[in-house]
Design an enzyme around this catalytic site. Structure first.
Site, mmCIF file in Angstrom:
data_model
loop_
_atom_site.group_PDB
_atom_site.id
_atom_site.type_symbol
_atom_site.label_atom_id
_atom_site.label_comp_id
_atom_site.label_asym_id
_atom_site.label_seq_id
_atom_site.Cartn_x
_atom_site.Cartn_y
_atom_site.Cartn_z
ATOM 1 N N CYS A 1 -1.037 -2.147 -4.492
ATOM 2 C CA CYS A 1 -0.420 -1.529 -5.674
ATOM 3 C C CYS A 1 1.054 -1.904 -5.785
ATOM 4 O O CYS A 1 1.576 -2.078 -6.894
ATOM 5 C CB CYS A 1 -0.596 -0.015 -5.618
ATOM 6 S SG CYS A 1 -2.325 0.494 -5.658
ATOM 7 N N THR A 2 1.721 -2.035 -4.653
ATOM 8 C CA THR A 2 3.108 -2.489 -4.670
ATOM 9 C C THR A 2 3.190 -3.928 -5.156
ATOM 10 O O THR A 2 4.051 -4.285 -5.983
ATOM 11 C CB THR A 2 3.724 -2.369 -3.271
ATOM 12 O OG1 THR A 2 3.699 -0.995 -2.862
ATOM 13 C CG2 THR A 2 5.157 -2.874 -3.251
#
Length: 280
Positions: A175-176
């Site tokens: 997600c980062t």
């Protein structure tokens, strides 16, 4: 004395003849002898290649569907024609889990060394929808709190494209990576007239921390309880252990123009969305 000399000469002749018959073997001859003596054959291949295709509930080839080898972290996605290939252990029963946004995950048991597989996915019947969202459908309206302390209402953002990307969790590696990729290409999206909106079930506080840490220029919406995920028929991934990663590209009328579902190919969500916007 005469007999001793004669015996010595005879013995020398015999030994000389024996020496002439004993010749060293060449390396090639030794290798041939080893093969003939039953040296082990090369080990057979330990993997084989499965090929197949994934179809949506209407029977159309489905790009961006994911196939996970159960019990591993090995995942592949289908190409633009819905095709995939996957190398699997030989002579071993394997199970694949096929998934796509708006469709049920399907566990598919394979026979040993099975070479072909066609997958026909079934839709999720989500609350408020007769069927899963498809290209051409109007995206359901919603309003959710943002990291800026305001409320985002989808119907108020008509007139230009909107990219809605659902992701599992703030701060996780995938997600980062995805958020930073959207950040790094945010000017490209703005130049195409599109808004980028990230959505997860994390709290508003978590979103604010995530936004500040990575200097994200777009809003993150807090879908507390996952109700919007259900409304958009976003499936869970990794055998139901994680919220799914699905991106929707909406045109200026609010219609769905593209759906991409892949838990592991985080950057592909960004690249694919930009490619679709360039064609609108």
């Amino acid at each position: 004395m005469h007999y001793s000399l004669t015996l010595a000469l005879a013995l020398g002749t015999v030994l000389a003849g024996q020496a002439q018959t004993v010749k060293p073997h060449s390396s090639a001859a030794l290798l041939a002898m080893q093969v003939e003596s039953g040296s082990p054959a090369p080990a057979p291949a330990q993997t084989y290649r499965l090929a197949g295709r994934v179809f949506d509930p209407q029977g159309n080839p489905l790009p961006g569907a994911t196939l996970l080898v159960k019990g591993t972290n090995r995942v592949v996605s289908t190409d633009a024609a819905g095709n995939f290939t996957l190398d699997l252990p030989s002579r071993t029963p394997n199970t694949l889990v096929a998934g796509y946004g708006g469709c049920e995950d399907q566990a598919l048991a394979l026979g040993p060394n099975q070479l072909q597989l066609n997958v026909h996915l079934r839709p999720i019947l989500a609350d408020g929808l007769d069927q899963a969202l498809r290209v051409g459908d109007f995206a359901p309206d919603f309003d959710l709190p943002t990291t800026a302390g305001t409320t985002f209402k989808l119907s108020e953002h008509r007139g230009h494209p909107v990219v809605l990307y659902f992701y599992p969790k703030d701060g996780s590696s995938g997600c980062t990576k995805e958020a930073c990729s959207f950040r790094d290409q945010y000017e490209d999206f703005s130049a195409l007239g599109a808004e980028v909106i990230g959505i997860s079930s994390d709290s508003e506080r978590s979103h604010r921390q995530f936004t500040a840490k990575y200097d994200l220029p777009f809003p993150l919406l807090s879908d507390n309880g996952g109700q919007l995920r259900k409304k958009y028929a976003v499936p869970r991934a990794a055998l139901g252990l994680l919220p799914g990663r699905v991106t929707y590209v909406l045109d200026g009328e609010g219609r769905v123009r593209y759906v991409f579902n892949s838990l592991n190919e985080a950057n592909e969500h960004v690249l694919n969305a930009k490619t679709i916007l360039q064609g609108l």
